[in-house]
Design a protein around this motif. Sequence first.
Motif, PDB file in Angstrom:
ATOM      1  N   ILE A 135     148.981  66.040 101.052  1.00 18.82           N
ATOM      2  CA  ILE A 135     149.732  67.294 100.931  1.00 18.82           C
ATOM      3  C   ILE A 135     149.931  67.703  99.475  1.00 18.82           C
ATOM      4  O   ILE A 135     149.815  68.879  99.116  1.00 18.82           O
ATOM      5  CB  ILE A 135     151.096  67.165 101.642  1.00 18.82           C
ATOM      6  N   GLY A 136     150.237  66.722  98.624  1.00 19.23           N
ATOM      7  CA  GLY A 136     150.631  67.013  97.254  1.00 19.23           C
ATOM      8  C   GLY A 136     149.694  67.901  96.464  1.00 19.23           C
ATOM      9  O   GLY A 136     150.136  68.871  95.827  1.00 19.23           O
ATOM     10  N   ARG A 165     147.960  70.243  97.219  1.00 18.45           N
ATOM     11  CA  ARG A 165     147.959  71.632  97.690  1.00 18.45           C
ATOM     12  C   ARG A 165     149.262  72.368  97.341  1.00 18.45           C
ATOM     13  O   ARG A 165     149.375  73.563  97.578  1.00 18.45           O
ATOM     14  CB  ARG A 165     147.738  71.671  99.200  1.00 18.45           C
ATOM     15  N   VAL A 166     150.252  71.632  96.834  1.00 17.99           N
ATOM     16  CA  VAL A 166     151.543  72.224  96.523  1.00 17.99           C
ATOM     17  C   VAL A 166     151.468  72.952  95.179  1.00 17.99           C
ATOM     18  O   VAL A 166     150.810  72.495  94.243  1.00 17.99           O
ATOM     19  CB  VAL A 166     152.639  71.136  96.485  1.00 17.99           C
ATOM     20  N   THR A 173     151.796  71.419  91.625  1.00 23.53           N
ATOM     21  CA  THR A 173     150.711  70.561  91.147  1.00 23.53           C
ATOM     22  C   THR A 173     149.925  71.225  90.032  1.00 23.53           C
ATOM     23  O   THR A 173     149.319  70.545  89.203  1.00 23.53           O
ATOM     24  CB  THR A 173     149.784  70.189  92.313  1.00 23.53           C
ATOM     25  N   TRP A 196     149.824  61.775  93.270  1.00 21.05           N
ATOM     26  CA  TRP A 196     150.556  62.104  94.488  1.00 21.05           C
ATOM     27  C   TRP A 196     150.597  60.924  95.456  1.00 21.05           C
ATOM     28  O   TRP A 196     151.591  60.732  96.167  1.00 21.05           O
ATOM     29  CB  TRP A 196     149.954  63.328  95.159  1.00 21.05           C
TER      30      TRP A 196
END
Length: 309
Positions: free
Chosen positions: A42-43, A45-46, A49, A76
């Motif tokens: 997930i990280g 794509r945040v 980032t 991440w």
Amino acid sequence: MARKGKLEHLAEYAALRLALGFFGILGVDRASAVGGWLGRTIGPRVGITNRARRNIALAMPELGKDEIERIVTAMWDNLGRTVGEYAHLPLFAKPEERHRLDVVHAETLRALASSGNGGVFVSGHFANWEILPVVMQLEGLEGGEVYRHANNPYVNDWLIRLREKVTNAVQIPKGGPGARVILRLMKENKFVAMLTDQKMNDGIETTFFGLRAMSTAAPAGIAVRYNDPIVPAWIERLDGANFRITVYNPITAQPGADSVADVQRITQELNDFLEARIRERPEQWLWLHDRWSEPAWIRKRMAKAAKAD
């Protein structure tokens, strides 16, 4: 606190406790593994980032985009593991789980504990940074740890309670009240743990990765004022929920030196230490901090690097 803000904070806190409840059921090794999978999935794509990508490119412009993405994904993974391990943080302080913590140069810590003097431990947001106060307690070093107040007051109170449950370290908030606690502990010949890798707007100007960076002068000020040693420490994640903590030679004030110049020297030396460790394992440092200021010349450098790619 405004009603809307309070509701949002309560919702965030409830989500955190729910997630940690889930991780708590899994056991520490599985919680670390699942947290790592969630983090690396997930990280990247945040939105935040992009700050990590910008920071890596700024600090190490020689790296290509593929290597930057590898570091971001691994960062991440480490952060997700750290979140999963929060549900099991008290476990690391248990003697029967000591095998999870490989302390290199532990004899240095034991010598400090028996010296009758105090000191400052300095590290950064490496691996699981909550481990440093645990190691201090296991090696018999009494004192406190400095923390940054979380934006969510409910999360902040929970973190304080958790840390107090794990160790006997005094919880010291950054700022004026915290500074008074630090001074009291130094007068009592105790030890204080600090993470000094974040930007400190009211700190002193130094360099970090060759870039202008405002840094806290607190450890250096203590060393100069009380003649106490600063002990740099590096936390590495080995595999899963297992760590190596390397203790380095203490940094001390120079007798007879100009106090202002010595504070500057020590602070820069600590920055150089942190930079060297980050370069060794860049994926285990938290690149999400807004560490550097962004004057026009930095933006120009970033634009030039992007154009070159």
